[in-house]
Design a protein around this motif. Structure first.
Motif, short mmCIF file in Angstrom:
data_model
loop_
_atom_site.label_atom_id
_atom_site.label_comp_id
_atom_site.label_asym_id
_atom_site.label_seq_id
_atom_site.Cartn_x
_atom_site.Cartn_y
_atom_site.Cartn_z
N SER A 48 0.83 -1.21 0.00
CA SER A 48 0.00 0.00 0.00
C SER A 48 0.86 1.25 0.00
O SER A 48 2.07 1.19 0.24
CB SER A 48 -0.91 0.00 1.23
OG SER A 48 -0.14 0.07 2.40
N GLU A 67 -3.74 -0.29 -0.96
CA GLU A 67 -4.47 0.94 -0.65
C GLU A 67 -3.71 2.18 -1.11
O GLU A 67 -2.51 2.33 -0.88
CB GLU A 67 -4.72 0.99 0.87
CG GLU A 67 -5.57 2.14 1.34
CD GLU A 67 -4.75 3.27 1.93
OE1 GLU A 67 -5.13 4.44 1.72
OE2 GLU A 67 -3.72 2.99 2.57
N ASN A 68 -4.41 3.08 -1.79
CA ASN A 68 -3.88 4.37 -2.27
C ASN A 68 -2.61 4.25 -3.14
O ASN A 68 -1.76 5.14 -3.14
CB ASN A 68 -3.61 5.33 -1.11
CG ASN A 68 -3.95 6.76 -1.47
OD1 ASN A 68 -4.97 7.29 -1.05
ND2 ASN A 68 -3.13 7.41 -2.29
N SER A 86 -8.54 -0.13 -2.36
CA SER A 86 -9.29 1.07 -1.94
C SER A 86 -8.48 2.32 -2.24
O SER A 86 -7.27 2.36 -2.04
CB SER A 86 -9.62 1.00 -0.45
OG SER A 86 -8.45 0.88 0.31
#
Lengths: 214, 433
Positions: A48, A67-68, A86
């Motif tokens: 992430s 994530e990101n 996400s």
């Protein structure tokens, strides 16, 4: 481990991580292009907050895989927990098995491919990008999404608030199949396409006094 | 005496019903709650007499140095004053306003904070100590910006509208803002209320560790909470590993919120500080986890009272904007013509028509705010507040603002006594005990 990985990534090295022990936060914050091969399952937030690396994971992943991510690629061989990909702003995430709830939530770009099925609220408040689910999706898919597209080959539990079905063009289908082929998926399923109905885009923001002045 | 109107069906209640009958939705506005609540004016300091000696009010040294987030961070946030500028987004605010606030923070040796919508390059250049927010929306969130931050603030809730996300009306979502946030231009943006990748305190612990790993454990991680169930929330945030807890009360400001949330959710600043202090004390973490409060801090007196009640620092929002000329006629402005109310009664930040160039994205309006001049005004205001704090502290015979304590205060109302756990003036009684 992350400090060591950052050092190696900054040198553009190819790195193999063995026995990751399903630890959380494996390969976090890598901001240079590099190749990382993780041989085993990982915990929450693996790969992430990264920009550039190509990460392969031979196992399962916990919540918040990738994530990101800004750019790069993640290839997971088995299942992902909730919130896979996400808020990603670019790059690609491939989940070889199933993905949990809220897959692709608040995505702002990039592509999430789920070889199996994805859970409820897939694509919740998605802003941009593409989600491709080869299996089924759960309830409330695409709820409150802004832009972006969700393709589903299997059954749809239900459409979320303001999510609508739209026809898929032949070019789009070819594009999706091409993406699948790049991950070694040879099936050519027909996909349903889900987009925003755009009914939630606007409130009337001004009141009487403001309208008279503005 | 006969009242001129019904106290239940007051003129503003009647106006409210008329407005909703026209709109067909909840009302939206900026600024802060209009409710009358117990606040810092309901407390007073017990300065020295014969029982203790004052320090020379204008001369002797009084430390205002403040260190936040030293629990785990290698480089805690070291400030010259316990006052910093709270998170307000580029989008809600103009680029000139963000730049002015960043420069003011640097001029006064303190910090500013990004807000919802990402890091503006101009603010990063202006502010030497920049706190980078991690919000549920993650608009414009960039791990490279995270790596540049002097502190990280995970926003769980906002005092002005706890339990819901940010709001930015379409008139302010112009191309640049939309691009930064990855949104369609011109939409009425309503941010998510929940974080996309974690749900409860157990997940938050792992999220905090993720941010530490991404930043090599170098900078503090704050957790910001809207003041509601303060005691439990603070304990959970502290147990999850926060270096600092930020409590944002119902008095806190906003650029746009549903009015029903502004006026009918959360608790005031005074009881929020006390509940947070006691929660940390119960865990044995008071003094280890920094306590920062925001919401209605208007002066050095307010800030000093917040510290006396148990805070380590305060964050200002509306006060900094007022120092930038919010609600003041300036050359070129005409509040009545531009927002329909006189200066001093404007709370129309959400319209993007700010006559003084602060809460707007209109280039003409924004040009009314000179960032250098604005920075000087805000810096002067923060310096004034800091001097007021030091003056009060010396009058209590103390040489460090962090030595202020509850015993330095008396309550002026029964309600303030009950909420602050401070004896009512003229008695030795804490009401509500």
């Amino acid at each position: 481990m992350n400090r060591r990985l950052k050092d190696l990534a900054s040198e553009g090295a190819d790195v193999t991580v063995v026995n990751p022990g399903a630890r959380h936060n494996t390969a976090v914050g890598l901001l240079h292009p590099c190749k990382i091969d993780i041989r085993g399952s990982v915990g929450y937030y693996s790969a992430s907050l990264m920009d550039g690396p190509e990460v392969t994971i031979d196992g399962n992943a916990g919540w918040g895989l990738g994530e990101n991510m800004m750019s790069g690629r993640i290839v997971l061989s088995r299942d992902a927990g909730a919130s896979a990909a996400s808020t990603i702003r670019g790059g690609e995430v491939f989940v070889g098995g199933n993905a949990g709830a809220r897959a692709g939530i608040s995505m702002k770009g990039g592509t999430l491919v789920v070889r199996g099925s994805a859970g409820f609220l897939t694509g919740f408040m998605m802003q941009k990008g593409r989600i491709i689910v080869c299996g089924d999706v759960g309830e409330a898919v695409g709820d409150s999404m802004y832009e972006g597209v969700i393709y589903v080959a299997g059954s749809i539990g239900s459409l979320g608030n303001d999510a609508v079905l739209e026809d898929v063009s032949e070019d789009e289908l070819l594009d999706v199949w091409g993406t699948l082929e790049s991950y070694g998926v040879e099936e050519r399923p027909v996909f349903a396409k889900i987009v925003s109905g755009r009914r939630l885009y606007h409130l009337d923001s001004l009141e009487r006094l403001e309208k008279s002045a503005i | 005496m006969v009242m001129p109107n019904s106290q239940v069906w007051s003129p503003w209640v009647i106006d409210d019903i008329h407005a909703k009958a026209e709109l067909g939705r909840y009302r939206i506005r900026g600024f802060s709650t209009f409710q009358k609540v117990t606040h810092f004016d309901d407390l007073t300091f017990l300065s020295t007499g014969l029982t203790r000696f004052p320090l020379e009010g204008y001369k002797e040294r009084c430390s205002t140095r403040t260190v936040l987030g030293a629990r785990y961070a290698e480089n805690p946030l070291a400030l010259d004053t316990p006052i910093y500028i709270t998170g307000m987004s580029y989008g809600a605010l103009s680029a000139n306003a963000k730049t002015a606030l960043g420069r003011a923070a640097t001029l006064t040796g303190t910090a500013s904070c990004t807000g919802d919508g990402g890091m503006l390059d101009r603010e990063r250049e202006a502010s030497e100590k920049l706190i980078y927010q991690v919000l549920p929306s993650r608009y414009g969130f960039d791990p490279r910006h995270l790596a540049q931050a002097q502190a990280i603030e995970i926003v769980v809730g906002q005092g002005a509208k706890p339990g819901t996300g940010g709001m930015l009306m379409g008139v302010k979502v112009l191309d640049e803002i939309a691009e930064m946030r990855d949104l369609p231009t011109g939409i009425d943006q309503r941010s998510p209320a929940r974080h996309p990748d974690w749900l409860g305190p157990d997940d938050l612990a792992i999220k905090i560790e993720q941010l530490r790993e991404a930043t090599d454990w170098s900078v503090p991680v704050h957790v910001k909470l809207g003041a509601c169930r303060v005691a439990d929330d603070v304990k959970l945030a502290a147990k999850a590993g926060a270096d600092a807890v930020v409590i944002d009360s119902m008095v806190a400001g906003t650029g746009a919120s549903a009015e029903v949330l502004l006026d009918h959710s959360g608790i005031p600043t005074v009881p929020a500080i006390v509940m947070a202090r006691e929660a940390l004390r119960e865990l044995g973490l008071y003094g280890k986890v920094s306590l920062i409060v925001s919401g209605g801090i208007r002066s050095g007196a307010d800030a000093a009272k917040a510290l006396a009640l148990g805070a380590d620092a305060v964050a200002i929002g509306i006060a900094a904007l007022i120092a930038l000329n919010c609600n003041r006629e300036i050359p070129g402005s005409d509040f009545m013509a531009e927002v329909g109310v006189p200066a001093g009664r404007c709370h129309h930040c959400q319209t993007g028509r700010c006559p003084v160039g602060i809460t707007t994205q209109d280039p003409d309006l924004m040009s009314r705010l000179d960032p250098d001049e604005g920075a000087e005004r805000v810096a002067n205001f923060i310096n004034s507040m800091t001097m007021e704090m030091a003056l009060l502290t010396r009058s209590l015979g103390k040489s460090d603002v962090h030595s202020l304590e509850p015993e330095d205060l008396a309550a002026l109302t029964v309600e303030a006594s009950a909420m602050s756990r401070i004896p009512l003036a003229g008695t030795n009684k804490v009401f509500g005990d």
